[in-house]
Design a protein around this motif. Structure first.
Motif, PDB file in Angstrom:
ATOM      1  N   TRP A 296       1.177   1.491   7.181  1.00  0.00           N
ATOM      2  CA  TRP A 296       2.304   0.711   6.625  1.00  0.00           C
ATOM      3  C   TRP A 296       3.472   0.638   7.630  1.00  0.00           C
ATOM      4  CZ3 TRP A 296       2.399  -3.049   3.903  1.00  0.00           C
ATOM      5  CH2 TRP A 296       1.582  -3.296   2.698  1.00  0.00           C
ATOM      6  N   THR A 343       9.639   3.669   5.618  1.00  0.00           N
ATOM      7  CA  THR A 343       8.151   3.372   5.247  1.00  0.00           C
ATOM      8  C   THR A 343       7.902   4.090   3.696  1.00  0.00           C
ATOM      9  OG1 THR A 343       7.509   3.227   7.510  1.00  0.00           O
ATOM     10  CG2 THR A 343       5.989   3.379   6.072  1.00  0.00           C
ATOM     11  N   HIS A 347       6.884   2.058   0.710  1.00  0.00           N
ATOM     12  CA  HIS A 347       5.513   2.120   0.345  1.00  0.00           C
ATOM     13  C   HIS A 347       5.032   3.364   0.040  1.00  0.00           C
ATOM     14  CE1 HIS A 347       5.005  -1.980   2.097  1.00  0.00           C
ATOM     15  NE2 HIS A 347       5.702  -1.600   3.174  1.00  0.00           N
ATOM     16  N   ASP A 467      -0.318  -5.330  -1.106  1.00  0.00           N
ATOM     17  CA  ASP A 467      -1.051  -4.064  -1.044  1.00  0.00           C
ATOM     18  C   ASP A 467      -2.036  -4.025  -2.378  1.00  0.00           C
ATOM     19  OD1 ASP A 467       0.596  -4.065  -3.433  1.00  0.00           O
ATOM     20  OD2 ASP A 467       2.032  -2.296  -2.768  1.00  0.00           O
ATOM     21  N   ARG A 475      -2.593  -1.160   2.451  1.00  0.00           N
ATOM     22  CA  ARG A 475      -2.438  -2.435   2.462  1.00  0.00           C
ATOM     23  C   ARG A 475      -3.808  -3.252   2.131  1.00  0.00           C
ATOM     24  NH1 ARG A 475       0.340  -4.754   6.041  1.00  0.00           N
ATOM     25  NH2 ARG A 475      -1.470  -6.046   7.004  1.00  0.00           N
TER      26      ARG A 475
END
Ligand code: HEM
Length: 492
Positions: A296, A343, A347, A467, A475
């Motif tokens: 990510w 990040t 995520h 995602d 991902r």
């Protein structure tokens, strides 16, 4: 009447109306980080669902997260386990699914002090070795600036090799393929829907043959790890040896080994089942989490090339063009740290933290009964509009101190409840230091070692940023990119 009124427990929080018997089970498909975030917009930061016999709650704001992970941490520190999870963890013989209590405390101490600690040289050496192997593999496959490399796959191989080495002291061989197949089957079984988890009197309905698959999967793990344990017992390495692995460390706690070594200092005694279950914790806890974060971070920077350029400039200033990054550089790279934070905010590799209540509780004036499943949606919390400006935008500079970054003071160690990628409190991640080390080093080396472009003339704005939901939220499509070497030295 007054006594009755006083003894009446507070109401359950709002939530979609349940049907008789099945409750809200028709909404199972919505119990993902994104689905629960949408429900929270309708019902609020603490919402209630009825799944058959089970009460489930979703926590989606920093305030409620603080309440369950800090103010009432003790009551919210059990783990829920499905029938499959209980069976595959040898009836919770591991740490991640053990209920909070004396056994869990001892296991946690073992992990923090021994298995994941900085003193375990073999584990910590595996990170730079395998990161260098990743850079070599990138240079070998696409290094001429022409071919795209499957970064997602190479990154997964990196984390798998690190954890495999930490656990078993080796990385190569057909053993690894066999073990990966076992892990994949475990992962599928963890996520499989099983009606018996929600309506116990219907447990005999097993249309997917889950019971047989569970037996086969655990038997395969038994065969695999028993062989490794026997080999380790034969070679008889001491946990103090520099190249001891996690199995060597844990064998010292088997009753026969402890008696032989006259190990009276510790009251902890492990069985073979404990050893197998902890190895699985480490595999699940340490492989996909770190891999998804690295992938990510690179994807976000390719989606936002100005941030990639800024990181590369920082790397050029601090490290220069004559070598790649090493561990000693990491603390001199403030923008890298901001990229990692941003990040993990957008995520979080584990988007829903799963906890269970050990007693009846009251949160924000609402009842949360004993034995409820509590899902803390750290994905939704990291994008909470009341806490984050431009909540959905990747902007690492928001964390930059000295540049007026509005989030400069926030970190992910567990005391900022708007930012919980590693959780907070008793059940927070014990592998954080190791995970961060692998994450920072791999991102820095890939950003410093290469310039990156997207394949087939794809524009940054066209990169798929979707995602998928499972144990982690990686991902939806693997990241492919074209590397061009940017250093004056050979890449290892
Ligand atoms: C970027 C890397 C990582 C992230 C973001 C991460 C995140 C998390 C989170 C959110 C939890 C659950 C916290 C809770 O329920 O409140 C957790 C638990 C756990 N993690 Fe990690 N993790 C990472 C790396 C690792 C690594 C490298 C290992 C092992 C080598 C590991 C082992 C575990 C274990 C065993 C638990 C269960 C702890 C318990 O239940 O007491 N994690 N992790």
């Amino acid at each position: 009447l007054q006594l009755r009124r006083q003894s009446k427990s507070p109401p359950l929080p709002p939530g979609p109306k349940p049907l008789p018997i099945i409750g809200n089970m028709s909404m199972m498909g919505q119990l993902t980080h994104r689905g629960l975030a949408s429900l929270a917009e309708v019902y609020g930061g603490l919402l209630h669902l009825r799944l058959g016999r089970l009460h489930a709650f979703a926590v989606s704001t920093p305030e409620y997260a603080r309440e369950v992970l800090q103010a009432q941490d003790g009551a919210f520190s059990n783990r829920p386990a499905t029938i499959a999870i209980a069976y595959l963890t040898y009836d919770r013989a591991d740490m991640a699914f053990a209920h909070y209590g004396p056994f869990w405390r001892q296991m946690r101490k073992l992990c923090v002090m021994k298995l994941f600690s900085r003193r375990r040289a073999e584990t910590w050496l595996a990170v730079p070795d395998e990161s260098a192997a990743l850079v070599r593999a990138v240079a070998a496959t696409g290094g001429a600036g022409e071919a795209a490399v499957n970064l997602g796959e190479l990154i997964f191989a990196l984390t798998k090799n690190v954890i495999f080495r930490a656990a078993f002291g080796t990385r190569d061989g057909e053993d690894q393929d066999e073990f990966i197949a076992i892990l994949q089957e475990f992962s599928k079984l963890f996520g499989a829907f099983n009606i018996g988890d929600f309506i116990p009197w219907l447990s005999w309905v097993d249309t997917q043959g889950i019971s047989r698959r569970l037996r086969d999967a655990r038997a395969a793990l038994d065969r695999f790890i028993d062989k490794i344990i026997d080999e380790h017992m034969r070679r008889g390495k001491s946990p103090d040896d520099a190249d001891a692995d996690m199995v060597d460390d844990m064998l010292a706690f088997l009753p026969e080994a402890a008696a032989k070594a006259n190990n009276k200092d510790s009251t902890l005694r492990l069985t073979r089942d404990n050893i197998k279950a902890i190895i699985m914790d480490v595999m699940f806890g340490g492989t996909e989490t770190v891999a998804s974060a690295i992938e990510w971070a690179l994807a976000e920077m390719m989606h936002s090339p100005d941030d990639l350029r800024r990181l590369q400039q920082e790397l050029a200033d601090v490290v220069g063009y004559d070598r790649n990054v090493d561990e000693s550089d990491l603390d001199k790279l403030p923008f890298l740290k901001c990229v990692i934070k941003e990040t993990l905010r957008l995520h979080p590799p584990i988007p829903l933290l799963l906890h269970e209540t050990a007693e009846d509780c009251v949160v924000g004036g609402y009842s949360v009964p004993k034995g409820s499943r509590v899902m803390i949606n750290v994905w939704a919390i990291g994008r909470h509009r009341g806490s984050w400006k431009d909540a959905d935008v990747f902007r690492p500079s928001r964390f930059m101190a000295g540049e007026g970054g509005e989030a400069a003071g926030l970190d992910f160690k567990g005391s900022c409840f708007e930012f919980l990628p590693f959780g907070s409190g008793r059940r927070s991640c014990p592998g954080m230091a190791l995970g961060l080390y692998a994450l920072e080093l791999a991102v820095a080396q890939l950003a410093h070692g290469f310039n990156w472009s997207l394949p087939d003339g794809m524009k940054p704005s066209e990169l798929d940023m979707g995602d998928v939901f499972g144990l982690t939220a990686p991902r939806a499509t693997r990241l492919y990119a074209v590397p061009t070497p940017r250093l004056n030295c050979p890449l290892y």
